[in-house]
Motif scaffolding. Structure first.
Motif, PDB file in Angstrom:
ATOM      1  N   ALA A  34      55.636   1.325  -1.201  1.00 13.71           N
ATOM      2  CA  ALA A  34      54.751   1.864  -0.154  1.00 13.71           C
ATOM      3  C   ALA A  34      54.265   2.988  -0.481  1.00 13.71           C
ATOM      4  CB  ALA A  34      55.927   1.894   0.936  1.00 13.71           C
ATOM      5  N   ALA A  35      52.953   2.763  -0.552  1.00 12.01           N
ATOM      6  CA  ALA A  35      52.082   4.108  -1.261  1.00 12.01           C
ATOM      7  C   ALA A  35      51.875   5.023   0.019  1.00 12.01           C
ATOM      8  CB  ALA A  35      50.893   3.607  -1.600  1.00 12.01           C
ATOM      9  N   VAL A  36      51.943   4.519   1.277  1.00 10.93           N
ATOM     10  CA  VAL A  36      51.684   5.684   2.336  1.00 10.93           C
ATOM     11  C   VAL A  36      52.863   6.735   2.319  1.00 10.93           C
ATOM     12  CG1 VAL A  36      52.989   4.076   4.052  1.00 10.93           C
ATOM     13  CG2 VAL A  36      51.104   5.790   4.565  1.00 10.93           C
ATOM     14  N   ILE A  37      54.269   6.270   1.766  1.00 10.54           N
ATOM     15  CA  ILE A  37      54.960   7.417   1.879  1.00 10.54           C
ATOM     16  C   ILE A  37      55.067   8.329   0.821  1.00 10.54           C
ATOM     17  CG2 ILE A  37      57.481   7.748   1.430  1.00 10.54           C
ATOM     18  CD1 ILE A  37      58.219   4.710   2.401  1.00 10.54           C
ATOM     19  N   ALA A  38      54.365   8.159  -0.387  1.00  7.54           N
ATOM     20  CA  ALA A  38      54.192   8.969  -1.369  1.00  7.54           C
ATOM     21  C   ALA A  38      53.040   9.780  -1.067  1.00  7.54           C
ATOM     22  CB  ALA A  38      53.689   8.180  -2.739  1.00  7.54           C
ATOM     23  N   LEU A  39      52.139   9.461   0.056  1.00  6.86           N
ATOM     24  CA  LEU A  39      50.873  10.329   0.547  1.00  6.86           C
ATOM     25  C   LEU A  39      51.336  11.620   1.255  1.00  6.86           C
ATOM     26  CD1 LEU A  39      48.087  10.650   1.178  1.00  6.86           C
ATOM     27  CD2 LEU A  39      48.180   9.115   3.334  1.00  6.86           C
ATOM     28  N   LEU A  40      52.730  11.234   1.941  1.00  6.32           N
ATOM     29  CA  LEU A  40      53.455  12.535   2.364  1.00  6.32           C
ATOM     30  C   LEU A  40      53.458  13.706   1.617  1.00  6.32           C
ATOM     31  CD1 LEU A  40      55.930  10.802   4.583  1.00  6.32           C
ATOM     32  CD2 LEU A  40      53.964  11.611   5.587  1.00  6.32           C
TER      33      LEU A  40
END
Length: 401
Positions: A34-40
């Motif tokens: 889930a790349a969107v979590i790393a975006l945080l």
């Protein structure tokens, strides 16, 4: 939205950070793609990178411009002890980092860093950074240039009118509030950073943080229980441990939980009164110490900076290490009064090794991950040392009479 924000900020920051770490680990194990979590995490690092240069610039100007000479007191000796204590802390941290080297897992950009060839290149970079255009220095996060210009402007503004100084004070308060707002999002950013570290490198990445924390906290305990007592003994020629243990019990414990030297000022003032110290002295030295007596911050800056250098395979020779001791002590004195303020000055120290701002802010973010314990111990050391050195100066004066 206001109610949501208030409910979020009402939850203890430490509790939120711990929750962010746990949730980040859980997401990494359950949803590793889930790349969107790393975006945080990337967004949090970006916010820190944006606010840190302005923070350093304004805080240092304000600290120097607003300084006024007080009544005839022991302030000269106290300031000397503050300087010796902070420099000693930086030295201990550097020695500990050489004896127990640590490395970090950085997510991007590490391969682009080229190590300086030696002390000559380091000094050349230092000199050119000092004379950099101030606007360029802020825009490019050149912390050496920012510090140099802030000192020059701070000295020049000492003769400014009270109205001008009030404007500078208000601007300093405003920037500090911005930093506080950014730090309120630290749990979410840390969630993303922990997620990315564990998803990419596994749980072994967290082991690095544990080793780093041992070096940091171990250095702080050594300073509190060995270095500070030694300094007190040298200037007072009396057993330092009754004083040191009293300050640790009545000042350090409360500072550990408040995580704010400023919030602990009333506790320290009451302790000074209990010790029958000169009120004209401690009324100045305690608030001043909450701003500039930052042994714990010097440890944090030095250890994390050298951990970053080790990670990037940058060899640090003895002369560069000594420069780092001084730089860590000087930059620590300008640390923000908010929780985690010393972490935002790490880029100033890492710039000594030529580390880019992007990499430096990743090191800062790692500092926030371990900050649940690191920042509490740092504040406890900083705040309790204010009383230790204030009392030591008065005892030394009494001994000479």
């Amino acid at each position: 939205m206001k109610n949501v924000w208030q409910a979020w900020t009402n939850i203890n920051l430490v509790t939120r950070i711990i929750a962010g770490i746990v949730i980040g680990i859980a997401f990494a194990l359950l949803l590793p793609d889930a790349a969107v979590i790393a975006l945080l995490g990337s967004l949090f690092v970006g916010a820190l990178k944006a606010v840190a240069p302005i923070l350093v610039f304004v805080l240092v100007i304000h600290a120097i411009a607003s300084h006024e000479a007080g009544k005839k007191t022991n302030m000269k000796m106290i300031l000397g002890l503050y300087a010796i204590g902070t420099l000693s802390a930086g030295f201990v941290a550097v020695v500990a980092s050489f004896l127990f080297p640590t490395t970090l897992t950085l997510t991007q950009g590490a391969e682009e860093v080229s190590a300086p060839s030696g002390i000559g290149e380091v000094l050349q970079t230092l000199l050119f950074n000092i004379v950099s255009n101030p606007i360029t220095a802020i825009a490019e996060a050149n912390y050496i240039g920012i510090l140099a210009w802030a000192v020059v402007l701070g000295v020049a503004l000492k003769a400014a009118s009270a109205t001008t100084k009030e404007v500078i004070s208000n601007l300093s308060d405003a920037i500090s509030k911005v930093v506080q707002a950014v730090i309120q999002f630290a749990p979410i950013g840390i969630l993303g950073l922990v997620y990315e570290a564990v998803a990419v490198n596994g749980l072994s990445a967290l082991g690095e943080y544990g080793r780093l924390l041992v070096v940091l906290v171990g250095s702080m305990f050594f300073i509190a229980l060995v270095i500070n007592p030694l300094i007190v003994f040298i200037v007072t020629r009396r057993n330092p441990y009754p004083l040191v243990l009293l300050t640790l019990r009545e000042s350090a414990v409360t500072a550990f939980f408040t995580r704010s030297s400023a919030a602990n000022i009333p506790v320290n003032m009451k302790l000074c009164e209990k010790l029958n110290l000169n009120k004209d002295t401690y009324a100045v030295s305690i608030p001043l110490g909450a701003t500039i007596n930052m042994a714990g911050a010097a440890v944090t800056i030095a250890v994390l900076s050298l951990a970053g250098a080790n990670t990037l395979n940058i060899e640090v020779d003895i002369w560069t290490a000594l420069i780092l001791v001084v730089l860590a002590a000087v930059s620590a004195a300008g640390a923000s009064g908010v929780a985690g303020g010393s972490l935002l000055l790490i880029p100033l120290a890492t710039s000594l090794f030529g580390v880019p701002a992007d990499i430096a802010m990743q090191i800062v973010a790692i500092g926030f991950i371990i900050g649940v314990v690191q920042d509490s111990c740092e504040t406890a050391l900083n705040s309790s040392s204010d009383v230790v050195f204030t009392a030591a100066a008065e005892y030394a004066t009494e001994r000479k009479k």
